[in-house]
Design a protein around this motif. Structure first.
Motif, PDB file in Angstrom:
ATOM      1  N   LYS A 191      10.886  -1.566  -6.633  1.00 42.91           N
ATOM      2  CA  LYS A 191      10.634  -2.171  -5.332  1.00 42.91           C
ATOM      3  C   LYS A 191      10.705  -3.688  -5.377  1.00 42.91           C
ATOM      4  N   VAL A 210       0.856  -1.180   0.000  1.00 42.09           N
ATOM      5  CA  VAL A 210       0.000   0.000   0.000  1.00 42.09           C
ATOM      6  C   VAL A 210       0.893   1.230   0.000  1.00 42.09           C
ATOM      7  N   PHE A 231       0.251  -1.578  -4.963  1.00 46.27           N
ATOM      8  CA  PHE A 231       1.259  -2.039  -5.919  1.00 46.27           C
ATOM      9  C   PHE A 231       1.800  -3.351  -5.347  1.00 46.27           C
ATOM     10  N   ASP A 269       9.993  -2.520   3.138  1.00 44.85           N
ATOM     11  CA  ASP A 269       9.759  -2.359   1.698  1.00 44.85           C
ATOM     12  C   ASP A 269      10.939  -1.561   1.124  1.00 44.85           C
ATOM     13  N   GLU A 308      11.882   1.425   4.205  1.00 45.68           N
ATOM     14  CA  GLU A 308      10.469   1.679   4.498  1.00 45.68           C
ATOM     15  C   GLU A 308       9.969   0.622   5.485  1.00 45.68           C
ATOM     16  N   GLU A 329       7.447  -1.365   7.589  1.00 45.99           N
ATOM     17  CA  GLU A 329       6.014  -1.578   7.356  1.00 45.99           C
ATOM     18  C   GLU A 329       5.443  -2.710   8.210  1.00 45.99           C
TER      19      GLU A 329
HETATM   20 ZN    ZN Z   1       6.189   0.864   1.072  1.00 47.87          ZN
END
Ligand code: ZN
Length: 298
Positions: free
Chosen positions: A193, A89, A117, A175, A144, A146
């Motif tokens: 990513k 997200v 995504f 992420d 990132e 998460e």
């Molecule tokens: Zn992310």
């Protein structure tokens, strides 16, 4: 309960473990009696539903189970190869959306629906594995932290009111994102990513009954310096809404993973921007679940 996937010393094939009250690992391949799932595959346990959980609960409660020291095992991602890409997200914390503004060519309004995504399954790796960085591919590798959600019972067009009944448990994800690749390919959120080794996950999955996801600390430290320090209570779209919207016309299956977005404090949002380099130590933590510790290797 807390489940993990590991390899025993000198072995390469995965096994599923259950943490006991002493934080030791009960190897489910070594428990007497045939389990109602394949004890080498956490996906199989998740798919077996309540029957598997009841069996595991009995194992956890019975005394005298041989247990292993987790420090002596290699932990893999709890689900080393999900059935599908890891669902992600974007922009699910308002302050993270705001910090990215300076990097966007045009003004974007905050979306009325969650932005989804995915990350390739081959990006998934263990909680203590090295994050590879190839400077010929990217010079702007970013973190990132998460909160990860693992689907239990599958379904399609899941209603918000019923969504939490489809959750198996929770885990920690980073992420990791190559910003230059992300921007080079039209600002999409897939290629940048999905590099191998950019989705550390674990160290285990905590079952839904053990953890209230409403307010959990979410942190990322790089070389011991806190970069992200937020709380899941700041998630804009909460889990029921995410599951309901993601499952519209799209079948979610047992073991599917949803990474629910990152809070503010990513490297690209800083002034000046900061990126990961070989030797950096990235620690990603969700209070009540655990910590990922990954060294960047060039
Ligand atoms: Zn992310």
């Amino acid at each position: 309960m807390r489940f993990l996937t590991f390899t025993a010393p000198g072995e390469s094939s995965p096994r599923v473990g259950l943490l006991n009250a002493q934080q030791q690992v009960i190897d489910l391949t070594q428990v007497a009696g045939k389990p109602p799932f394949d004890p080498r595959d956490l996906l199989s346990l998740i798919a077996a539903g309540d029957e598997a959980l009841a069996w595991a609960r009995k194992v956890a409660a019975s005394s005298g189970q041989a247990a292993l020291d987790p420090a002596k095992l290699r932990l893999l991602a709890p689900i080393p190869r999900p059935r599908k890409n890891v669902f992600c997200v974007g922009w699910n914390y308002l302050e993270h959306f705001a910090e990215g503004e300076k990097n966007r060519a045009a003004k974007v309004d905050y979306p009325a629906h969650p932005v989804f995504f995915s990350k390739a399954v081959t990006a998934v790796m263990g909680p203590y594995d090295p994050i590879p960085v190839d400077a010929t591919l990217t010079t702007t590798l970013d973190w990132e932290a998460e909160f990860g959600v693992v689907i239990g019972k599958g379904g399609i067009n899941i209603k918000e009111a019923d969504a939490m009944n489809h959750v198996f448990g929770y885990t920690v994800i980073n992420d990791v994102s190559a910003r230059d690749i992300q921007r080079r390919h039209g600002g999409q959120w897939f290629k940048g990513k999905s590099l191998d080794g950019t989705c550390p996950m674990g160290p285990h999955i905590v079952t839904r009954d053990e953890l209230d996801p409403a307010s959990l600390g979410i942190m990322c430290r790089v070389n011991g310096v806190t970069k992200q320090d937020s709380n899941t209570s700041y998630m804009y779209f909460k889990l029921p809404r995410l599951i309901a919207e993601l499952s519209l016309g799209l079948t979610l299956e047992p073991g599917d993973v949803i990474s629910t977005g990152t809070p503010p404090g990513v490297g690209s949002g800083r002034t000046p921007p900061e990126y990961l380099k070989a030797g950096d130590v990235v620690e990603t933590e969700i209070a009540g679940i655990g910590v990922l510790r990954n060294v960047v290797c060039g």
